[in-house]
Scaffold this motif. Structure first.
Motif, PDB file in Angstrom:
ATOM      1  N   HIS A 241       0.835  -1.203   0.000  1.00 14.06           N
ATOM      2  CA  HIS A 241       0.000   0.000   0.000  1.00 14.06           C
ATOM      3  C   HIS A 241       0.869   1.251   0.000  1.00 14.06           C
ATOM      4  O   HIS A 241       0.595   2.209  -0.749  1.00 14.06           O
ATOM      5  CB  HIS A 241      -0.914   0.001   1.229  1.00 14.06           C
ATOM      6  CG  HIS A 241      -1.802   1.201   1.306  1.00 14.06           C
ATOM      7  ND1 HIS A 241      -2.975   1.300   0.602  1.00 14.06           N
ATOM      8  CD2 HIS A 241      -1.680   2.372   2.003  1.00 14.06           C
ATOM      9  CE1 HIS A 241      -3.547   2.471   0.848  1.00 14.06           C
ATOM     10  NE2 HIS A 241      -2.780   3.136   1.691  1.00 14.06           N
ATOM     11  N   ALA A 242       1.916   1.262   0.814  1.00 10.55           N
ATOM     12  CA  ALA A 242       2.829   2.409   0.849  1.00 10.55           C
ATOM     13  C   ALA A 242       3.482   2.615  -0.511  1.00 10.55           C
ATOM     14  O   ALA A 242       3.672   3.749  -0.959  1.00 10.55           O
ATOM     15  CB  ALA A 242       3.892   2.201   1.921  1.00 10.55           C
ATOM     16  N   SER A 243       3.829   1.513  -1.176  1.00 14.03           N
ATOM     17  CA  SER A 243       4.447   1.608  -2.496  1.00 14.03           C
ATOM     18  C   SER A 243       3.470   2.210  -3.507  1.00 14.03           C
ATOM     19  O   SER A 243       3.836   3.110  -4.273  1.00 14.03           O
ATOM     20  CB  SER A 243       4.888   0.216  -2.966  1.00 14.03           C
ATOM     21  OG  SER A 243       5.375   0.259  -4.290  1.00 14.03           O
ATOM     22  N   PHE A 244       2.223   1.741  -3.505  1.00 15.97           N
ATOM     23  CA  PHE A 244       1.238   2.239  -4.462  1.00 15.97           C
ATOM     24  C   PHE A 244       0.944   3.724  -4.237  1.00 15.97           C
ATOM     25  O   PHE A 244       0.763   4.480  -5.192  1.00 15.97           O
ATOM     26  CB  PHE A 244      -0.065   1.444  -4.360  1.00 15.97           C
ATOM     27  CG  PHE A 244       0.081  -0.003  -4.736  1.00 15.97           C
ATOM     28  CD1 PHE A 244       1.084  -0.419  -5.598  1.00 15.97           C
ATOM     29  CD2 PHE A 244      -0.777  -0.973  -4.223  1.00 15.97           C
ATOM     30  CE1 PHE A 244       1.230  -1.753  -5.948  1.00 15.97           C
ATOM     31  CE2 PHE A 244      -0.646  -2.299  -4.570  1.00 15.97           C
ATOM     32  CZ  PHE A 244       0.366  -2.697  -5.434  1.00 15.97           C
ATOM     33  N   GLN A 245       0.893   4.136  -2.959  1.00 17.39           N
ATOM     34  CA  GLN A 245       0.581   5.529  -2.626  1.00 17.39           C
ATOM     35  C   GLN A 245       1.825   6.425  -2.635  1.00 17.39           C
ATOM     36  O   GLN A 245       1.709   7.651  -2.621  1.00 17.39           O
ATOM     37  CB  GLN A 245      -0.080   5.609  -1.244  1.00 17.39           C
ATOM     38  CG  GLN A 245      -1.371   4.821  -1.110  1.00 17.39           C
ATOM     39  CD  GLN A 245      -2.442   5.312  -2.047  1.00 17.39           C
ATOM     40  OE1 GLN A 245      -2.618   6.515  -2.236  1.00 17.39           O
ATOM     41  NE2 GLN A 245      -3.183   4.390  -2.661  1.00 17.39           N
ATOM     42  N   ARG A 246       3.010   5.786  -2.606  1.00 14.65           N
ATOM     43  CA  ARG A 246       4.303   6.480  -2.545  1.00 14.65           C
ATOM     44  C   ARG A 246       4.430   7.354  -1.300  1.00 14.65           C
ATOM     45  O   ARG A 246       5.089   8.394  -1.305  1.00 14.65           O
ATOM     46  CB  ARG A 246       4.535   7.313  -3.808  1.00 14.65           C
ATOM     47  CG  ARG A 246       4.543   6.474  -5.077  1.00 14.65           C
ATOM     48  CD  ARG A 246       4.935   7.274  -6.289  1.00 14.65           C
ATOM     49  NE  ARG A 246       4.834   6.446  -7.494  1.00 14.65           N
ATOM     50  CZ  ARG A 246       5.147   6.858  -8.716  1.00 14.65           C
ATOM     51  NH1 ARG A 246       5.597   8.093  -8.895  1.00 14.65           N
ATOM     52  NH2 ARG A 246       5.017   6.058  -9.759  1.00 14.65           N
TER      53      ARG A 246
END
Length: 330
Positions: A241-246
């Motif tokens: 999720h952190a990766s997708f939202q950056r």
């Protein structure tokens, strides 16, 4: 018609598949853009987080348990890893970051299992309580502000696509590589449940805990594994999720448990335990994601989306109970 085909037509998976086809036709008729390859790639990407969490919830429900804390676990793992590694070890490799997030989630899952297995407390009450505890600890000791400086490997992963196709408008339709992680999680969960003695013990525990003891299984150890497995997948989902939202926002994800639980419930598992499979769960995730995606495309307000998902949970549960009673001639 052969017995195998008749049996297939009566399965929950076939019923779900037909419902998905019906929604596909209806939503596509209302908005032809729903049929576009780019939209379907977006749906598949949206399935990644929900699908990974659904694998864990599936195993918990089959065991006869329940978990309301998995989103809080995901956020805790995400925020802790992003804050620490983004500040001190920004160049850590992706596999190491995911492994650390999974380890944090596993530890929190084991904490849940202690209260369920050792203290014999109701899983719903335990995980509802630990959800608030974990969220409070996250905000108090890790931070209540979003982290924009997340590890570089997570940023790079957000740009990784396994398929990139030019569309009619001259843009590109991209399928994110995270779908591979979802596929791996689904395959491993399938192998666990259908090909291992541990998987059989999980079904046995959910079906009849006393019979489980009589045949030689150790219930407490099974419970520890089940909640550790849920926590591990929650930690993994949090990092994705952190990766997708950056970025990492401690207020993200919590409150979205409804989508995951709805997907799993309509996929077939009975809340009482002892039944369920990954195929039904993946179809449930696809259906819920399709519904949410279509409501967004139709510009329907968010509160109506939640109402629809809640209705799907009730209808899905009612249909499962009706089909179960019909199969038993009641």
């Amino acid at each position: 018609m052969s017995m195998q085909i008749k049996k297939l037509l009566k399965t929950n998976e076939f019923f779900l598949f037909m419902v998905i086809v019906l929604f596909w036709v209806v939503f596509g008729f209302i908005n032809p853009a729903f049929f576009s390859l780019g939209n379907w790639f977006d749906i598949l990407k949206s399935m990644i987080e929900t699908g990974i969490l659904a694998m864990g919830v599936l195993v918990v429900l089959i065991s006869g348990g329940f978990d309301m804390s998995f989103m809080a676990v995901a956020v805790f793992a995400m925020h802790l890893i992003c804050l620490y590694f983004g500040k001190y070890v920004n160049d850590a490799p992706l596999w190491f970051l995911l492994l650390c997030g999974m380890a944090v989630g596993m530890i929190l899952g084991v904490c849940n299992s202690f209260f369920v297995a050792k203290c014999k407390l109701p899983p719903f009450i335990v995980t509802l309580g630990t959800s608030n505890i974990i969220s409070g600890l996250c905000l108090a000791f890790i931070g209540s502000k979003q982290v924009n400086n997340i590890p570089a490997a997570l940023i790079s992963f957000s740009r990784w696509n396994v398929i990139s196709v030019e569309n009619a408008a001259g843009g590109r339709a991209n399928l994110h590589g995270g779908i591979i992680i979802l596929a791996v999680a689904a395959v491993l969960t399938t192998i666990l449940l259908s090909k291992t003695m541990l998987g059989r013990s999980i079904y046995c525990l959910g079906g009849n805990p006393f019979s489980c003891i009589r045949v030689g299984f150790q219930n407490n150890k099974i419970i520890v594994f089940v909640y550790a497995f849920m926590g591990t997948l929650a930690g993994l989902s949090g990092l994705l999720h952190a990766s997708f939202q950056r970025m990492s926002n401690p207020y993200d994800m919590v409150g979205n448990e409804l989508n995951v639980i709805a997907a799993v419930v309509i996929g077939g598992p009975r809340v009482g335990g002892g039944y369920g499979n990954t195929v039904g769960t993946i179809l449930g995730v696809l259906l819920i994601t399709m519904v949410n995606n279509s409501l967004v495309m139709l510009r329907i307000p968010t509160f109506w989306q939640k109402a629809v998902v809640g209705l799907v949970i009730i209808l899905g549960t009612a249909i499962q109970i009706f089909r179960y009673r019909a199969s038993r001639g009641k």
